[in-house]
Motif scaffolding. Sequence first.
Motif, PDB file in Angstrom:
ATOM      1  N   UNK A 169       0.848  -1.188   0.000  1.00  0.00           N
ATOM      2  CA  UNK A 169       0.000   0.000   0.000  1.00  0.00           C
ATOM      3  C   UNK A 169       0.881   1.234   0.000  1.00  0.00           C
ATOM      4  N   UNK A 170       0.602   2.159  -0.910  1.00  0.00           N
ATOM      5  CA  UNK A 170       1.405   3.378  -1.020  1.00  0.00           C
ATOM      6  C   UNK A 170       0.853   4.492  -0.133  1.00  0.00           C
ATOM      7  N   UNK A 171       1.707   5.484   0.162  1.00  0.00           N
ATOM      8  CA  UNK A 171       1.348   6.713   0.888  1.00  0.00           C
ATOM      9  C   UNK A 171       0.946   6.483   2.339  1.00  0.00           C
ATOM     10  N   UNK A 172       1.447   5.438   2.953  1.00  0.00           N
ATOM     11  CA  UNK A 172       0.983   5.104   4.297  1.00  0.00           C
ATOM     12  C   UNK A 172       1.649   5.926   5.402  1.00  0.00           C
ATOM     13  N   UNK A 173       2.578   6.802   5.051  1.00  0.00           N
ATOM     14  CA  UNK A 173       3.085   7.783   6.022  1.00  0.00           C
ATOM     15  C   UNK A 173       2.460   9.154   5.788  1.00  0.00           C
ATOM     16  N   UNK A 174       1.949   9.382   4.575  1.00  0.00           N
ATOM     17  CA  UNK A 174       1.159  10.577   4.270  1.00  0.00           C
ATOM     18  C   UNK A 174       1.891  11.862   4.680  1.00  0.00           C
ATOM     19  N   UNK A 175       3.133  11.956   4.206  1.00  0.00           N
ATOM     20  CA  UNK A 175       4.003  13.110   4.517  1.00  0.00           C
ATOM     21  C   UNK A 175       4.205  13.288   6.019  1.00  0.00           C
ATOM     22  N   UNK A 176       4.115  12.201   6.763  1.00  0.00           N
ATOM     23  CA  UNK A 176       4.319  12.234   8.210  1.00  0.00           C
ATOM     24  C   UNK A 176       3.071  12.554   9.007  1.00  0.00           C
ATOM     25  N   UNK A 177       1.972  12.860   8.332  1.00  0.00           N
ATOM     26  CA  UNK A 177       0.772  13.288   9.049  1.00  0.00           C
ATOM     27  C   UNK A 177       0.138  12.178   9.879  1.00  0.00           C
ATOM     28  N   UNK A 178       0.388  10.908   9.509  1.00  0.00           N
ATOM     29  CA  UNK A 178      -0.194   9.815  10.302  1.00  0.00           C
ATOM     30  C   UNK A 178       0.363   9.785  11.725  1.00  0.00           C
ATOM     31  N   UNK A 179       1.529  10.389  11.925  1.00  0.00           N
ATOM     32  CA  UNK A 179       2.152  10.398  13.253  1.00  0.00           C
ATOM     33  C   UNK A 179       1.656  11.551  14.122  1.00  0.00           C
ATOM     34  N   UNK A 180       0.794  12.376  13.576  1.00  0.00           N
ATOM     35  CA  UNK A 180       0.249  13.516  14.319  1.00  0.00           C
ATOM     36  C   UNK A 180      -1.188  13.214  14.728  1.00  0.00           C
ATOM     37  N   UNK A 193      -5.472   4.254  10.567  1.00  0.00           N
ATOM     38  CA  UNK A 193      -6.241   3.074  10.985  1.00  0.00           C
ATOM     39  C   UNK A 193      -5.745   1.815  10.271  1.00  0.00           C
ATOM     40  N   UNK A 194      -5.422   1.946   8.992  1.00  0.00           N
ATOM     41  CA  UNK A 194      -4.930   0.785   8.247  1.00  0.00           C
ATOM     42  C   UNK A 194      -3.599   0.300   8.796  1.00  0.00           C
ATOM     43  N   UNK A 195      -2.691   1.223   9.070  1.00  0.00           N
ATOM     44  CA  UNK A 195      -1.389   0.836   9.625  1.00  0.00           C
ATOM     45  C   UNK A 195      -1.555   0.084  10.939  1.00  0.00           C
ATOM     46  N   UNK A 196      -2.430   0.594  11.788  1.00  0.00           N
ATOM     47  CA  UNK A 196      -2.666  -0.049  13.077  1.00  0.00           C
ATOM     48  C   UNK A 196      -3.342  -1.409  12.895  1.00  0.00           C
ATOM     49  N   UNK A 197      -4.267  -1.484  11.973  1.00  0.00           N
ATOM     50  CA  UNK A 197      -4.983  -2.738  11.721  1.00  0.00           C
ATOM     51  C   UNK A 197      -4.031  -3.826  11.257  1.00  0.00           C
ATOM     52  N   UNK A 198      -3.164  -3.488  10.304  1.00  0.00           N
ATOM     53  CA  UNK A 198      -2.216  -4.479   9.794  1.00  0.00           C
ATOM     54  C   UNK A 198      -1.264  -4.940  10.883  1.00  0.00           C
ATOM     55  N   UNK A 199      -0.875  -4.031  11.756  1.00  0.00           N
ATOM     56  CA  UNK A 199       0.028  -4.378  12.859  1.00  0.00           C
ATOM     57  C   UNK A 199      -0.605  -5.410  13.790  1.00  0.00           C
ATOM     58  N   UNK A 200      -1.939  -5.334  13.969  1.00  0.00           N
ATOM     59  CA  UNK A 200      -2.641  -6.242  14.886  1.00  0.00           C
ATOM     60  C   UNK A 200      -3.184  -7.482  14.204  1.00  0.00           C
ATOM     61  N   UNK A 201      -3.209  -7.513  12.887  1.00  0.00           N
ATOM     62  CA  UNK A 201      -3.929  -8.529  12.128  1.00  0.00           C
ATOM     63  C   UNK A 201      -3.191  -9.865  12.126  1.00  0.00           C
TER      64      UNK A 201
END
Length: 221
Positions: A169-180, A193-201
Amino acid sequence: MPHRSLLPEAVERYVAELSAGERETQPVRRLRDETARMRNGGMQIGADQAALLALLVRTIGARRALEVGTFTGYSALAVALALPADGRLVCCDVSDEWTSIARHHWREAGVDGKIELRLAPAKQTLETLLRDPGPGSFDFAFVDADKAGYDGYYEQCLKLVRPGGLVAFDNTLWSGRVADPADREEDTVALRALNAKAHRDARVDACLLTVGDGVLLVRRR
């Protein structure tokens, strides 16, 4: 070249130059350069990410691949060139304007016979593929489309790839905005949400990479 990663621009340029290098064929370079000059050229993945996709395809011996979001066809070209002669790539997109550029360059590169372009909403195309050829029919998938739809594409692609298959999946850091956590914009929330879901899946092995604007790579168990 649009600046698209969290790296300093000079480092990104250095990585891009080495990723393309002498191995990049003229049709590939022409497509990458043409797209970079367009008003929406920043939507195109970088040479480093194209090299990563091709390496993943070759590493798992993929024969059937899937792409959700094709734009002008650079990522599809990288994947198609990495597939064997009898390989097949199904591309999902809704824009005839952008994919007409893709088709021209695919023909020029001699891979148009490997690529099937389906112009329709990706959710609809993926549902059709789940009926025929059916679940587990693909080895590899790359998703670079509407971010709010990523969760749905995640679920559909996990059904479509075989055990041991990969989905990127592309753009999953979204210019760093996912960390804010204060950023509650719809696309940011969907990607976080997708990043967190994959981590737990428990169905997948997952790795969040800092390539380009972020690549979430999942392997179906």
